[in-house]
Design a protein around this motif. Structure first.
Motif, PDB file in Angstrom:
ATOM      1  N   VAL A  53      76.457 -15.435  56.679  1.00 58.30           N
ATOM      2  CA  VAL A  53      76.921 -14.188  56.059  1.00 58.30           C
ATOM      3  C   VAL A  53      78.356 -13.893  56.477  1.00 58.30           C
ATOM      4  O   VAL A  53      78.735 -14.099  57.635  1.00 58.30           O
ATOM      5  N   ASP A  54      79.155 -13.404  55.525  1.00 60.86           N
ATOM      6  CA  ASP A  54      80.519 -12.959  55.815  1.00 60.86           C
ATOM      7  C   ASP A  54      80.447 -11.811  56.827  1.00 60.86           C
ATOM      8  O   ASP A  54      79.794 -10.796  56.571  1.00 60.86           O
ATOM      9  N   PRO A  55      81.111 -11.917  57.979  1.00 61.37           N
ATOM     10  CA  PRO A  55      81.078 -10.853  58.985  1.00 61.37           C
ATOM     11  C   PRO A  55      81.510  -9.492  58.438  1.00 61.37           C
ATOM     12  O   PRO A  55      80.999  -8.456  58.860  1.00 61.37           O
ATOM     13  N   LEU A  56      82.455  -9.503  57.495  1.00 61.41           N
ATOM     14  CA  LEU A  56      82.912  -8.245  56.908  1.00 61.41           C
ATOM     15  C   LEU A  56      81.783  -7.583  56.117  1.00 61.41           C
ATOM     16  O   LEU A  56      81.638  -6.353  56.139  1.00 61.41           O
ATOM     17  N   LEU A  57      80.974  -8.386  55.435  1.00 57.04           N
ATOM     18  CA  LEU A  57      79.851  -7.834  54.682  1.00 57.04           C
ATOM     19  C   LEU A  57      78.819  -7.224  55.647  1.00 57.04           C
ATOM     20  O   LEU A  57      78.271  -6.155  55.368  1.00 57.04           O
ATOM     21  N   ILE A  58      78.587  -7.903  56.761  1.00 55.92           N
ATOM     22  CA  ILE A  58      77.666  -7.342  57.757  1.00 55.92           C
ATOM     23  C   ILE A  58      78.201  -6.011  58.267  1.00 55.92           C
ATOM     24  O   ILE A  58      77.461  -5.021  58.365  1.00 55.92           O
ATOM     25  N   PHE A  59      79.488  -5.981  58.588  1.00 59.69           N
ATOM     26  CA  PHE A  59      80.109  -4.757  59.090  1.00 59.69           C
ATOM     27  C   PHE A  59      79.974  -3.615  58.077  1.00 59.69           C
ATOM     28  O   PHE A  59      79.559  -2.501  58.423  1.00 59.69           O
ATOM     29  N   ASN A  60      80.330  -3.884  56.823  1.00 56.34           N
ATOM     30  CA  ASN A  60      80.277  -2.844  55.798  1.00 56.34           C
ATOM     31  C   ASN A  60      78.844  -2.359  55.546  1.00 56.34           C
ATOM     32  O   ASN A  60      78.605  -1.164  55.338  1.00 56.34           O
ATOM     33  N   THR A  61      77.890  -3.276  55.573  1.00 55.97           N
ATOM     34  CA  THR A  61      76.496  -2.896  55.369  1.00 55.97           C
ATOM     35  C   THR A  61      76.000  -2.022  56.507  1.00 55.97           C
ATOM     36  O   THR A  61      75.292  -1.029  56.290  1.00 55.97           O
ATOM     37  N   LEU A  62      76.391  -2.369  57.725  1.00 57.28           N
ATOM     38  CA  LEU A  62      75.993  -1.564  58.884  1.00 57.28           C
ATOM     39  C   LEU A  62      76.631  -0.183  58.849  1.00 57.28           C
ATOM     40  O   LEU A  62      75.971   0.818  59.127  1.00 57.28           O
ATOM     41  N   VAL A  63      77.909  -0.117  58.478  1.00 47.52           N
ATOM     42  CA  VAL A  63      78.585   1.177  58.398  1.00 47.52           C
ATOM     43  C   VAL A  63      77.920   2.066  57.338  1.00 47.52           C
ATOM     44  O   VAL A  63      77.616   3.235  57.571  1.00 47.52           O
ATOM     45  N   GLY A  64      77.678   1.473  56.158  1.00 49.41           N
ATOM     46  CA  GLY A  64      77.021   2.236  55.102  1.00 49.41           C
ATOM     47  C   GLY A  64      75.623   2.669  55.505  1.00 49.41           C
ATOM     48  O   GLY A  64      75.207   3.805  55.247  1.00 49.41           O
ATOM     49  N   GLY A  65      74.894   1.761  56.156  1.00 48.58           N
ATOM     50  CA  GLY A  65      73.553   2.099  56.613  1.00 48.58           C
ATOM     51  C   GLY A  65      73.552   3.159  57.687  1.00 48.58           C
ATOM     52  O   GLY A  65      72.686   4.044  57.713  1.00 48.58           O
ATOM     53  N   LEU A  66      74.513   3.079  58.602  1.00 43.52           N
ATOM     54  CA  LEU A  66      74.633   4.085  59.652  1.00 43.52           C
ATOM     55  C   LEU A  66      74.909   5.460  59.059  1.00 43.52           C
ATOM     56  O   LEU A  66      74.328   6.467  59.490  1.00 43.52           O
ATOM     57  N   LEU A  67      75.796   5.516  58.084  1.00 42.78           N
ATOM     58  CA  LEU A  67      76.103   6.790  57.429  1.00 42.78           C
ATOM     59  C   LEU A  67      74.867   7.355  56.732  1.00 42.78           C
ATOM     60  O   LEU A  67      74.589   8.556  56.796  1.00 42.78           O
ATOM     61  N   ALA A  68      74.108   6.478  56.067  1.00 40.43           N
ATOM     62  CA  ALA A  68      72.901   6.919  55.371  1.00 40.43           C
ATOM     63  C   ALA A  68      71.862   7.439  56.349  1.00 40.43           C
ATOM     64  O   ALA A  68      71.257   8.505  56.138  1.00 40.43           O
ATOM     65  N   ALA A  69      71.638   6.692  57.433  1.00 40.37           N
ATOM     66  CA  ALA A  69      70.658   7.110  58.434  1.00 40.37           C
ATOM     67  C   ALA A  69      71.087   8.408  59.106  1.00 40.37           C
ATOM     68  O   ALA A  69      70.269   9.308  59.342  1.00 40.37           O
ATOM     69  N   ALA A  70      72.372   8.521  59.405  1.00 41.11           N
ATOM     70  CA  ALA A  70      72.880   9.740  60.032  1.00 41.11           C
ATOM     71  C   ALA A  70      72.714  10.941  59.111  1.00 41.11           C
ATOM     72  O   ALA A  70      72.336  12.041  59.553  1.00 41.11           O
TER      73      ALA A  70
END
Length: 310
Positions: A53-70
């Motif tokens: 997986v592209d590390p940038l895609l992992i980063f963006n998915t985690l950021v988006g997921g963190l915002l959603a969970a928060a």
């Protein structure tokens, strides 16, 4: 101290109040709960592409997921502000202590939720964004406002929201939802009741005082531990159902960790049946370790791409 209008003014109280407010907003997001996102999302993404997986895609998915969970957790705090004041376990949450105004928390939660949708849409794909939006809506509108206060099976169905990070992670990589993502969803879905009920057994008086029909608050300990054992079996079965998509490392770890988890659940059930003092909090804590070990093994197995049969 600072000179203001010819007088020395102590600004320490203002700094402390600002610090309390900032920490209050952070606490609204329930950072410890968000750890589940990290534990499950990355392995799901690695399995989807067998570790490339592209590390940038992992980063963006985690950021988006963190915002959603928060955002979802903040809105959950807004809806549960009344019962949080009653329960000892939650009486120090920001809205229970009035550290953050409820109206401000509502705006904060909505802003995080909307931002998460558009961030995932922009950086991953529309499917991931919609899954995140649906998760927030389900967690707040269905679980928090309807199920939590009306049925003892609240966490069974409400736990579906906690399963969505694997779906979001998988869809971010593939743009689809594969059967592997559904199995990972099932693992967390079945894991959630024993994890939550073990904690609720310790705090059942809190739930009774708040009028929340959590299973341990309305059923006997024997009934609760029997349900915990059943869902533990289902959890382990779900982890093994993922073996065809993985390699021997995951298969071995899932089997051994599953046996260990089942032994813990069986001991809790047997202890209650014999009328012995039990420590349900131990199962709660160890269930976190179980999930972390299984998904860590999944991540490593996906990166190494070790076949089950050479």
């Amino acid at each position: 101290m600072r000179l203001r209008d010819g007088h020395l003014v102590d600004e320490a109280p203002n700094r402390l109040r600002l610090r309390d407010r900032v920490l209050g907003y952070v606490a609204l997001t329930k950072p410890r709960v968000i750890e589940l996102l990290l534990v499950t999302t990355i392995p799901a993404m690695l399995l989807a592409s067998r570790g490339t997986v592209d590390p940038l895609l992992i980063f963006n998915t985690l950021v988006g997921g963190l915002l959603a969970a928060a955002g979802a957790n903040t809105l959950n705090c807004v809806a549960d502000a009344d019962i949080d004041k009653v329960m000892k376990r939650t009486e120090r949450r920001p809205l229970a202590r009035a550290t953050v105004p409820r109206s401000h928390a509502l705006v904060f939660g909505l802003a995080l939720s909307v931002t998460s949708f558009f961030y995932l849409w922009w950086t991953t794909n529309m499917l991931s964004a919609h899954l995140a939006g649906a998760t927030i809506a389900f967690y707040v509108l269905v679980y928090t406002l309807v199920l939590k206060r009306r049925t003892s099976q609240n966490v069974v169905w409400g736990g579906a929201a906690g399963c969505m990070p694997v779906m979001i992670g998988w869809s971010a990589v593939t743009g689809t939802i594969g059967w592997q993502a559904l199995v990972m969803f099932a693992v967390i879905f079945f894991w959630t009741p024993p994890h939550t009920w073990a904690l609720a057994m310790k705090y059942k008086e809190d739930y009774r005082a708040a009028g929340v029909p959590m299973l341990p608050a309305v059923a006997t300990e024997q009934q609760v531990t029997k349900q915990i054992l059943i869902y533990t079996w289902l959890t382990v079965a779900a982890t093994l159902a993922l073996v065809p998509a993985t390699g021997w490392l995951y298969a071995v770890v899932a089997l051994l960790a599953g046996i260990w988890f089942l032994v813990l659940a069986q001991k809790l059930y047997s202890g209650v049946r014999r009328g012995e003092p039990v420590k349900p909090l131990r199962l709660f804590l160890q269930s976190n370790n179980y999930l972390a070990v299984v998904f860590l093994a999944l991540a490593v197995d996906s990166v190494l791409a070790l076949p089950l049969i050479p």
